[in-house]
Design a protein around this motif. Structure first.
Motif, PDB file in Angstrom:
ATOM      1  N   ARG A 154      15.592 -11.086 -21.844  1.00 54.90           N
ATOM      2  CA  ARG A 154      15.640  -9.957 -20.897  1.00 54.90           C
ATOM      3  C   ARG A 154      14.923  -8.734 -21.479  1.00 54.90           C
ATOM      4  NH1 ARG A 154      20.606  -8.087 -18.550  1.00 54.90           N
ATOM      5  NH2 ARG A 154      19.511  -8.000 -16.572  1.00 54.90           N
ATOM      6  N   ILE A 165      24.530  -8.097 -18.939  1.00 55.42           N
ATOM      7  CA  ILE A 165      25.089  -9.387 -18.515  1.00 55.42           C
ATOM      8  C   ILE A 165      26.130  -9.907 -19.524  1.00 55.42           C
ATOM      9  CG2 ILE A 165      23.227 -10.227 -17.010  1.00 55.42           C
ATOM     10  CD1 ILE A 165      23.226 -11.466 -20.477  1.00 55.42           C
ATOM     11  N   THR A 169      28.855 -12.608 -18.376  1.00 55.41           N
ATOM     12  CA  THR A 169      28.703 -13.932 -18.974  1.00 55.41           C
ATOM     13  C   THR A 169      30.006 -14.381 -19.618  1.00 55.41           C
ATOM     14  OG1 THR A 169      26.368 -13.531 -19.403  1.00 55.41           O
ATOM     15  CG2 THR A 169      27.381 -15.300 -20.642  1.00 55.41           C
ATOM     16  N   ALA A 172      32.332 -15.464 -16.869  1.00 57.71           N
ATOM     17  CA  ALA A 172      31.896 -16.739 -16.299  1.00 57.71           C
ATOM     18  C   ALA A 172      32.218 -17.886 -17.249  1.00 57.71           C
ATOM     19  CB  ALA A 172      30.402 -16.707 -16.000  1.00 57.71           C
TER      20      ALA A 172
ATOM     21  N   TRP B   3      32.309   1.149 -15.744  1.00 57.71           N
ATOM     22  CA  TRP B   3      33.122   0.614 -16.846  1.00 57.71           C
ATOM     23  C   TRP B   3      32.566  -0.699 -17.371  1.00 57.71           C
ATOM     24  CZ3 TRP B   3      35.443  -4.150 -16.007  1.00 57.71           C
ATOM     25  CH2 TRP B   3      35.486  -4.579 -14.676  1.00 57.71           C
ATOM     26  N   LEU B   4      32.004  -1.451 -16.444  1.00 61.37           N
ATOM     27  CA  LEU B   4      31.430  -2.733 -16.834  1.00 61.37           C
ATOM     28  C   LEU B   4      30.257  -2.525 -17.777  1.00 61.37           C
ATOM     29  CD1 LEU B   4      30.529  -5.770 -16.445  1.00 61.37           C
ATOM     30  CD2 LEU B   4      29.177  -4.884 -14.574  1.00 61.37           C
ATOM     31  N   ASN B   5      29.400  -1.594 -17.373  1.00 56.11           N
ATOM     32  CA  ASN B   5      28.249  -1.288 -18.206  1.00 56.11           C
ATOM     33  C   ASN B   5      28.695  -0.803 -19.580  1.00 56.11           C
ATOM     34  OD1 ASN B   5      25.540  -1.323 -18.505  1.00 56.11           O
ATOM     35  ND2 ASN B   5      25.137  -0.063 -16.706  1.00 56.11           N
ATOM     36  N   PRO B 115      13.987  -9.168 -14.644  1.00 55.75           N
ATOM     37  CA  PRO B 115      15.239  -9.326 -15.389  1.00 55.75           C
ATOM     38  C   PRO B 115      16.435  -8.668 -14.700  1.00 55.75           C
ATOM     39  CG  PRO B 115      13.801  -7.748 -16.473  1.00 55.75           C
ATOM     40  CD  PRO B 115      12.996  -8.382 -15.389  1.00 55.75           C
ATOM     41  N   ASP B 116      16.173  -7.636 -13.891  1.00 61.51           N
ATOM     42  CA  ASP B 116      17.298  -6.924 -13.282  1.00 61.51           C
ATOM     43  C   ASP B 116      17.511  -7.299 -11.819  1.00 61.51           C
ATOM     44  OD1 ASP B 116      17.827  -5.569 -15.682  1.00 61.51           O
ATOM     45  OD2 ASP B 116      16.219  -4.147 -15.249  1.00 61.51           O
ATOM     46  N   ARG B 121      19.404 -12.064 -13.129  1.00 59.63           N
ATOM     47  CA  ARG B 121      20.712 -11.940 -13.787  1.00 59.63           C
ATOM     48  C   ARG B 121      21.504 -13.229 -13.704  1.00 59.63           C
ATOM     49  NH1 ARG B 121      21.502  -6.129 -11.663  1.00 59.63           N
ATOM     50  NH2 ARG B 121      21.412  -4.884 -13.565  1.00 59.63           N
ATOM     51  N   THR B 125      22.941 -15.448 -16.766  1.00 58.93           N
ATOM     52  CA  THR B 125      24.367 -15.738 -16.898  1.00 58.93           C
ATOM     53  C   THR B 125      24.621 -17.245 -16.974  1.00 58.93           C
ATOM     54  OG1 THR B 125      24.815 -13.737 -15.636  1.00 58.93           O
ATOM     55  CG2 THR B 125      26.646 -15.260 -15.928  1.00 58.93           C
ATOM     56  N   ALA B 167      29.358 -18.536 -12.434  1.00 57.35           N
ATOM     57  CA  ALA B 167      28.278 -17.577 -12.683  1.00 57.35           C
ATOM     58  C   ALA B 167      27.841 -16.908 -11.377  1.00 57.35           C
ATOM     59  CB  ALA B 167      27.103 -18.279 -13.351  1.00 57.35           C
ATOM     60  N   VAL B 170      30.651 -14.458 -10.290  1.00 62.58           N
ATOM     61  CA  VAL B 170      30.780 -13.299 -11.175  1.00 62.58           C
ATOM     62  C   VAL B 170      29.596 -12.342 -11.016  1.00 62.58           C
ATOM     63  CG1 VAL B 170      30.790 -12.602 -13.602  1.00 62.58           C
ATOM     64  CG2 VAL B 170      32.257 -14.453 -12.851  1.00 62.58           C
ATOM     65  N   PHE B 174      29.866  -8.513  -9.754  1.00 63.00           N
ATOM     66  CA  PHE B 174      29.556  -7.368 -10.606  1.00 63.00           C
ATOM     67  C   PHE B 174      28.310  -6.604 -10.167  1.00 63.00           C
ATOM     68  CE2 PHE B 174      32.198  -9.454 -14.001  1.00 63.00           C
ATOM     69  CZ  PHE B 174      33.108  -8.417 -14.076  1.00 63.00           C
ATOM     70  N   PHE B 175      27.310  -7.332  -9.686  1.00 64.16           N
ATOM     71  CA  PHE B 175      26.043  -6.658  -9.406  1.00 64.16           C
ATOM     72  C   PHE B 175      25.703  -6.627  -7.921  1.00 64.16           C
ATOM     73  CE2 PHE B 175      25.595  -8.486 -13.705  1.00 64.16           C
ATOM     74  CZ  PHE B 175      25.496  -7.300 -14.411  1.00 64.16           C
TER      75      PHE B 175
END
Lengths: 197, 177
Positions: A154, A165, A169, A172, B3-5, B115-116, B121, B125, B167, B170, B174-175
């Motif tokens: 990435r 990710i 990940t 998952a 928060w995830l980031n 990639p984004d 993603r 994953t 995957a 999720v 998330f995204f």
């Protein structure tokens, strides 16, 4: 099997290009992608060197062993047929740890050692025992803490945030490990019902 | 998803810090160990070059000829119905068979879709959260001479399926799509 897929993809692509008149694009693709693959591998060096170096530090300070002790009680429950003092248990836990920290190369010899011990426990039979299937199920759903290679790829393609990710990940991989264990248990009880175990 | 980031951003530096502090407490020559272990990474990166060249060339021939699009379009109506993005199918097929081939597919998907992007993603994953069932099966069982695999293959492949479904869920959660 990879052999067939690889040859198949290439040949089908070339035949398709003959019919579709996309030979020019195919020609270009061959040289461009070969170069891209090498560039990508060079890009992977940075992360692999750093990560494997760091993991060596964790290994030599016996941190990995310490973490193994923490997960041992959990692993013990997954393998009711393996006595907790048996060497198989040690190898199983070390293999899971190596996978967790992304040390694929270290995981393989440990996994083979674990299988050897599981075979001994099974009286040296050449058929897979219950514990072996469980071990395989856990291995194929590989719980990964940091997917270092994926992050490196990435980064190579200029992601705005290559590590975003990591947490998804992890989630998952936990779901797939739990799924793998449940599926393994389901098949075990099915075999038991049929009186095969 | 702030928060995830933050979690994703903090995991790695915290882990690095923790490992180093632990090494200092245990009086391990951290730098020397690091350099020793790091050497392995160079060999590893070079050893995957032939795998990646082979796979990426095959995939890009397949893609540039238009065959990949035709294949994906063929399956799209069915996959759309169950909510699986059809671009991901080749990766899902090859993931249990070969780790290096899947790595090639993943980098191809990331290169093409970005990639984004959602697909980028998702590919990342899937690559990170599943493993090569056939490899583990052949190497582990082969090395100790297990001939009857019982339910092992079925269990492994079903676990892979769960992993790919997980995957998709999720990443969508998330995204967003």
């Amino acid at each position: 099997m990879v052999n067939y897929i690889w040859v198949g993809m290439t040949l089908i692509g070339i035949i398709f290009a003959m019919i579709n008149g996309t030979m020019e694009q195919v020609n270009e693709a061959v040289f461009k992608s070969a170069k891209e693959a090498v560039t990508l591998c060079i890009g992977l060096i940075s992360i692999l060197v750093f990560w494997l170096g760091l993991m060596r530090v964790a290994e030599e300070s016996r941190l990995l062993e310490k973490v193994s002790l923490l997960v041992r009680p959990l692993v013990r429950r997954l393998f009711p047929e393996v006595p907790s003092s048996h060497p198989a248990m040690g190898y199983i836990v070390s293999n899971i740890m190596a996978n967790l920290f992304g040390l694929g190369n270290a995981a393989t010899p440990l996994g083979i050692k674990a299988m050897e011990q599981l075979k001994k426990l099974n009286g040296g039979k050449t058929s897979a025992s219950r514990s072996m299937i469980t071990f395989l199920a856990i291995n194929t759903s590989s719980i990964t803490l940091i997917p270092a290679t994926v992050i490196a790829i990435r980064m190579n393609y200029h992601s705005a945030s290559p590590t975003d990710i990591v947490f998804p990940t992890l989630i998952a991989t936990i779901i797939s490990a739990a799924g793998g264990i449940l599926i393994d248990r389901y098949f075990y009880y099915r075999r038991k019902r049929k009186g095969r175990e | 998803m702030q928060w995830l980031n933050s979690i994703s951003l903090w995991i790695i530096p915290l882990l690095i810090g923790f490992i180093l502090i632990y090494a200092v407490i245990k009086k391990v020559p951290a730098y020397e160990s690091f350099v020793e272990g790091g050497k392995e990474g160079i060999g590893m990166a070079f050893s995957i070059i032939p795998f990646l060249v082979g796979m990426l060339v095959a995939i890009s021939i397949f893609r540039a000829s238009g065959a990949l699009d035709a294949f994906v379009d063929l399956l799209r109506p069915f996959l759309d119905k169950i909510g699986v993005p059809s671009e991901i199918l080749p990766l899902a097929i090859i993931r249990p068979i070969s780790g290096n081939a899947a790595l090639g597919m993943t980098s191809d998907l990331i290169a093409v879709h970005g990639p984004d992007s959602y697909i980028g993603r998702l590919a990342a994953t899937i690559q990170g959260s599943t493993d090569t069932t056939f490899y583990v099966l052949t190497v582990y069982f082969g090395a100790v001479g297990i001939k009857k695999m019982g339910d092992a293959l079925k269990v492994g492949l079903l676990a892979d399926l769960v992993g790919i479904a997980a995957a998709i869920l999720v990443v969508t959660f998330f995204f967003g799509y």
